[in-house]
Design a protein around this motif. Structure first.
Motif, mmCIF file in Angstrom:
data_model
loop_
_atom_site.group_PDB
_atom_site.id
_atom_site.type_symbol
_atom_site.label_atom_id
_atom_site.label_comp_id
_atom_site.label_asym_id
_atom_site.label_seq_id
_atom_site.Cartn_x
_atom_site.Cartn_y
_atom_site.Cartn_z
ATOM 1 N N ILE A 281 0.838 -1.197 0.000
ATOM 2 C CA ILE A 281 0.000 0.000 0.000
ATOM 3 C C ILE A 281 0.874 1.247 0.000
ATOM 4 C CG2 ILE A 281 -1.622 1.348 1.393
ATOM 5 C CD1 ILE A 281 -2.985 -1.259 2.145
ATOM 6 N N GLY A 282 1.959 1.205 0.803
ATOM 7 C CA GLY A 282 2.880 2.336 0.856
ATOM 8 C C GLY A 282 3.467 2.649 -0.518
ATOM 9 N N ALA A 308 -11.230 1.984 -0.273
ATOM 10 C CA ALA A 308 -10.311 1.035 0.365
ATOM 11 C C ALA A 308 -10.520 -0.373 -0.195
ATOM 12 C CB ALA A 308 -10.495 1.040 1.882
ATOM 13 N N ASP A 309 -11.777 -0.741 -0.425
ATOM 14 C CA ASP A 309 -12.067 -2.052 -1.024
ATOM 15 C C ASP A 309 -11.399 -2.167 -2.394
ATOM 16 O OD1 ASP A 309 -13.604 -2.749 1.127
ATOM 17 O OD2 ASP A 309 -15.530 -2.355 0.158
ATOM 18 N N SER B 114 -20.018 15.798 20.619
ATOM 19 C CA SER B 114 -18.749 15.439 21.253
ATOM 20 C C SER B 114 -18.396 14.001 20.901
ATOM 21 C CB SER B 114 -18.845 15.573 22.769
ATOM 22 O OG SER B 114 -19.057 16.914 23.122
ATOM 23 N N MET B 115 -17.112 13.752 20.773
ATOM 24 C CA MET B 115 -16.639 12.390 20.513
ATOM 25 C C MET B 115 -15.539 12.040 21.496
ATOM 26 S SD MET B 115 -16.161 12.222 16.406
ATOM 27 C CE MET B 115 -16.015 10.439 16.266
ATOM 28 N N ALA B 116 -15.662 10.880 22.091
ATOM 29 C CA ALA B 116 -14.581 10.441 22.971
ATOM 30 C C ALA B 116 -14.215 8.991 22.689
ATOM 31 C CB ALA B 116 -14.971 10.606 24.433
ATOM 32 N N THR B 117 -14.901 8.400 21.736
ATOM 33 C CA THR B 117 -14.608 6.995 21.418
ATOM 34 C C THR B 117 -13.506 6.920 20.380
ATOM 35 O OG1 THR B 117 -16.440 7.174 19.882
ATOM 36 C CG2 THR B 117 -16.833 5.967 21.909
ATOM 37 N N ARG B 118 -12.830 5.824 20.392
ATOM 38 C CA ARG B 118 -11.711 5.626 19.477
ATOM 39 C C ARG B 118 -12.200 5.284 18.068
ATOM 40 N NH1 ARG B 118 -7.012 5.868 20.309
ATOM 41 N NH2 ARG B 118 -6.404 6.587 22.349
ATOM 42 N N GLY B 119 -13.385 4.724 17.981
ATOM 43 C CA GLY B 119 -13.863 4.313 16.667
ATOM 44 C C GLY B 119 -13.223 2.996 16.261
ATOM 45 N N HIS B 120 -13.779 2.362 15.250
ATOM 46 C CA HIS B 120 -13.279 1.030 14.894
ATOM 47 C C HIS B 120 -11.984 1.093 14.105
ATOM 48 C CE1 HIS B 120 -14.777 1.917 10.950
ATOM 49 N NE2 HIS B 120 -14.260 0.796 10.507
ATOM 50 N N LEU B 121 -11.584 2.285 13.661
ATOM 51 C CA LEU B 121 -10.323 2.389 12.929
ATOM 52 C C LEU B 121 -9.130 2.577 13.871
ATOM 53 C CD1 LEU B 121 -11.320 4.492 9.790
ATOM 54 C CD2 LEU B 121 -10.824 2.054 9.905
ATOM 55 N N GLY B 122 -9.395 2.528 15.174
ATOM 56 C CA GLY B 122 -8.296 2.491 16.123
ATOM 57 C C GLY B 122 -7.796 3.837 16.580
ATOM 58 N N GLY B 123 -8.514 4.891 16.379
ATOM 59 C CA GLY B 123 -8.070 6.182 16.884
ATOM 60 C C GLY B 123 -9.067 7.258 16.519
ATOM 61 N N ALA B 266 -6.380 10.263 0.654
ATOM 62 C CA ALA B 266 -5.473 9.148 0.330
ATOM 63 C C ALA B 266 -5.004 8.469 1.611
ATOM 64 C CB ALA B 266 -4.280 9.653 -0.482
ATOM 65 N N GLN B 267 -4.642 9.260 2.623
ATOM 66 C CA GLN B 267 -4.203 8.678 3.897
ATOM 67 C C GLN B 267 -5.331 7.884 4.548
ATOM 68 O OE1 GLN B 267 -2.914 12.125 5.989
ATOM 69 N NE2 GLN B 267 -0.826 12.077 5.176
ATOM 70 N N GLU B 268 -6.539 8.415 4.435
ATOM 71 C CA GLU B 268 -7.678 7.748 5.059
ATOM 72 C C GLU B 268 -7.951 6.402 4.370
ATOM 73 O OE1 GLU B 268 -11.135 10.182 5.067
ATOM 74 O OE2 GLU B 268 -12.287 8.780 6.285
ATOM 75 N N VAL B 269 -7.928 6.404 3.053
ATOM 76 C CA VAL B 269 -8.146 5.166 2.300
ATOM 77 C C VAL B 269 -7.078 4.144 2.677
ATOM 78 C CG1 VAL B 269 -8.115 4.107 0.016
ATOM 79 C CG2 VAL B 269 -9.274 6.292 0.361
ATOM 80 N N GLU B 270 -5.837 4.611 2.746
ATOM 81 C CA GLU B 270 -4.743 3.715 3.102
ATOM 82 C C GLU B 270 -4.975 3.113 4.484
ATOM 83 O OE1 GLU B 270 -0.922 5.593 3.059
ATOM 84 O OE2 GLU B 270 0.021 3.840 3.954
ATOM 85 N N HIS B 271 -5.377 3.958 5.424
ATOM 86 C CA HIS B 271 -5.592 3.482 6.792
ATOM 87 C C HIS B 271 -6.740 2.470 6.855
ATOM 88 C CE1 HIS B 271 -5.124 3.692 11.139
ATOM 89 N NE2 HIS B 271 -6.435 3.679 11.206
ATOM 90 N N ILE B 272 -7.812 2.758 6.155
ATOM 91 C CA ILE B 272 -8.953 1.834 6.146
ATOM 92 C C ILE B 272 -8.544 0.491 5.521
ATOM 93 C CG2 ILE B 272 -11.271 1.400 5.201
ATOM 94 C CD1 ILE B 272 -11.730 4.470 5.382
ATOM 95 N N ALA B 273 -7.763 0.573 4.443
ATOM 96 C CA ALA B 273 -7.336 -0.658 3.762
ATOM 97 C C ALA B 273 -6.439 -1.500 4.657
ATOM 98 C CB ALA B 273 -6.612 -0.311 2.456
ATOM 99 N N VAL B 274 -5.460 -0.850 5.320
ATOM 100 C CA VAL B 274 -4.555 -1.594 6.204
ATOM 101 C C VAL B 274 -5.345 -2.201 7.362
ATOM 102 C CG1 VAL B 274 -2.635 -1.377 7.834
ATOM 103 C CG2 VAL B 274 -2.474 -0.312 5.588
ATOM 104 N N THR B 275 -6.286 -1.423 7.917
ATOM 105 C CA THR B 275 -7.101 -1.936 9.022
ATOM 106 C C THR B 275 -7.893 -3.159 8.589
ATOM 107 O OG1 THR B 275 -7.283 0.302 9.914
ATOM 108 C CG2 THR B 275 -8.849 -1.310 10.749
ATOM 109 N N ALA B 276 -8.474 -3.081 7.390
ATOM 110 C CA ALA B 276 -9.277 -4.204 6.884
ATOM 111 C C ALA B 276 -8.412 -5.453 6.712
ATOM 112 C CB ALA B 276 -9.928 -3.819 5.560
#
Lengths: 319, 319
Positions: A281-282, A308-309, B114-123, B266-276
């Protein structure tokens, strides 16, 4: 340069230069890395890997050196991997270790290597197992992995060993420091070194209490022993060796050794796979495909999850 | 429960309950997450996103509230996202923010969350953009993203904004703290709040010096302004608004806005893809395939790199 099969053959004959060259190849992301690992595989699994960890000043190098002597007296070939996650050095042998280990330098039955590089897998905890495999294939029957500090990396490296030895010294508040670093949970054998100093018995008692060693355990459970040593004079080292042999035998008898190794191997495969996918990906940064996806998201014609898919599908079907 | 297209339609009409429900869906890993994001996509991209960051006590909430009033006077619909990475709360609106924002609570042109949860993407840095998209699609023309502390997460969240506002207050040693947190590099607009206090000029001068604002810049480069405010009395807030509008216009003129948004996407897509991919691999723990690979590595019939290749191939061809 020699080809990989020749290097592996020479390493198996115990030639230090071939061993050094192979470790250098696996430390970095050399193009031969995969070939080296594949060629080594059939010759691995014979070594007993012992991790040594503890705060600076407890005498880890002295203890490691004394253990090397003891194993050599028992006729075993020994590998030493000194790992320093906090070192600014970019790799190769650290002078300090060479000096401390100098008594073994001329012994062809001992192979000593220092590592301070992160390796291409992003951490020494993941570079160490590759180097361990080289030493294993080179015929080391015992591999001592010595870490320098007591941080999270050290705990992870210690977890790569078959048996973890946690070292403490009297009067250093080590118990608490070690507990904080999560080291107390990983010890299979505890050593209170510098036992000729005041407070050695107190440290051993404190440790005994913190570990709950006084409590009853299920029959067959391993009860980590606490051994007192004065490594600089070689005192207590035979008892450490005995404790290690007992733990080795206990693990083999209860299937723990195979379990631990399988679990470690699974984690390693997972880490290599995630790293490989991350790299793929990088590689796409600056690539038109990722740019095009980002452009469509900004334009509102695509959402980031569908993007992402597409990215993952593109990665994995080799497009 | 309403279906996603209906919720999105209601959110676009400005119904607060629909907006709240959609944000709850994207915050967690709800099964509807992907559908929500896909349905929202065509309605996003219209909002101007402003991040506000600074140490506790500089008056961020007061400044945010004053900015909301100013934007409302200008006839704009405003969304506020208050993000607290260090909060122990598991999500939903924080009472504190509601109190501070109470003057806007009855205004249908303002949406506060307000948001205080990490969310499923880990942050939270990765949960915030999803919530921003909901507010964007709900017709907010300006979205103020306020972070609570000055750590790495806050810097990452601020980096999700089109324009980053860094707030300081006199006599708090904030300059140094902010510099340490890496916040000084991210400001497009700097605000010295509580400017009626002693030391406000000194803080502005120190900031000017640290940012090298006295140095000459290439023509066309953005020179971050330093605005002095007393947010509690609304003083200087119009100047902040003016600075924001100037930065917005400058970004649009120089193609910076589109560039920033593309890079973030682009960073967001990359992060979602790596997480998946990571999740898919994680699903294999306890799976026979990973166990079988580990067994073969321990047995010396396979090396970890070839095993990782097999794992990746297995993941991605849907086996």
């Amino acid at each position: 340069m020699l080809d990989v099969p020749t290097l592996v053959e020479q390493a198996r004959q115990g030639r230090p230069r071939a061993v050094a060259r192979l470790i250098s190849l696996v430390e970095g992301a050399s193009p031969q890395l995969r070939e080296v690992m594949a060629t080594l595989a059939p010759f691995t699994g014979g070594a007993y890997v012992v991790g040594l960890t503890g705060s600076p000043g407890v005498g880890k190098s002295t203890s490691t050196s004394a253990l090397v002597s003891a194993y050599r007296r028992a006729g075993k070939r020994v590998g030493v991997l000194a790992v320093d996650p906090s070192s600014p050095f970019s790799g190769g042998a650290l002078l300090g270790d060479r000096v401390r280990m100098s008594e073994h330098a001329a012994d062809p039955g001992v192979y000593i290597r220092s590592m301070a590089t992160r390796g291409h897998l992003g951490g020494l905890a993941w570079a160490a197992p590759q180097a361990i495999r080289v030493l294993d294939a080179a015929g080391c029957e015992v591999i001592l992995v010595e870490t320098v500090g007591v941080g999270q990396s050290e705990v992870e490296i210690a977890a790569q060993a078959d048996t973890s030895v946690v070292l403490l010294a009297p009067g250093m508040g080590d118990g608490i420091q070690a507990a904080k670093a999560g080291i107390l949970e990983i010890g299979d054998v505890y050593v209170v070194n510098k036992a000729d100093r005041d407070g050695a018995d107190a440290t051993a008692r404190e440790l005994n209490h913190m570990l709950g060693l006084g409590e009853s355990r299920a029959p067959g459970d391993w009860r980590p022993p606490i051994v007192k040593t004065v490594a600089a004079r070689g005192e207590g080292i035979d008892e450490v060796l005995e404790a290690l042999e007992k733990h080795h035998a206990w693990m083999a008898e209860h299937g723990v050794l195979a379990d631990r190794r399988r679990r470690r191997a699974a984690q390693e495969v997972e880490h290599i796979a995630v790293t490989a996918l991350r790299e793929r990906i990088g590689d796409l940064h600056g690539d038109r495909r990722l740019d095009a996806l980002a452009e469509r998201i900004v334009g509102g014609t695509l959402d980031p999850y569908t993007a992402a898919d597409e990215l993952v599908a593109g990665l994995t079907d080799g497009r």
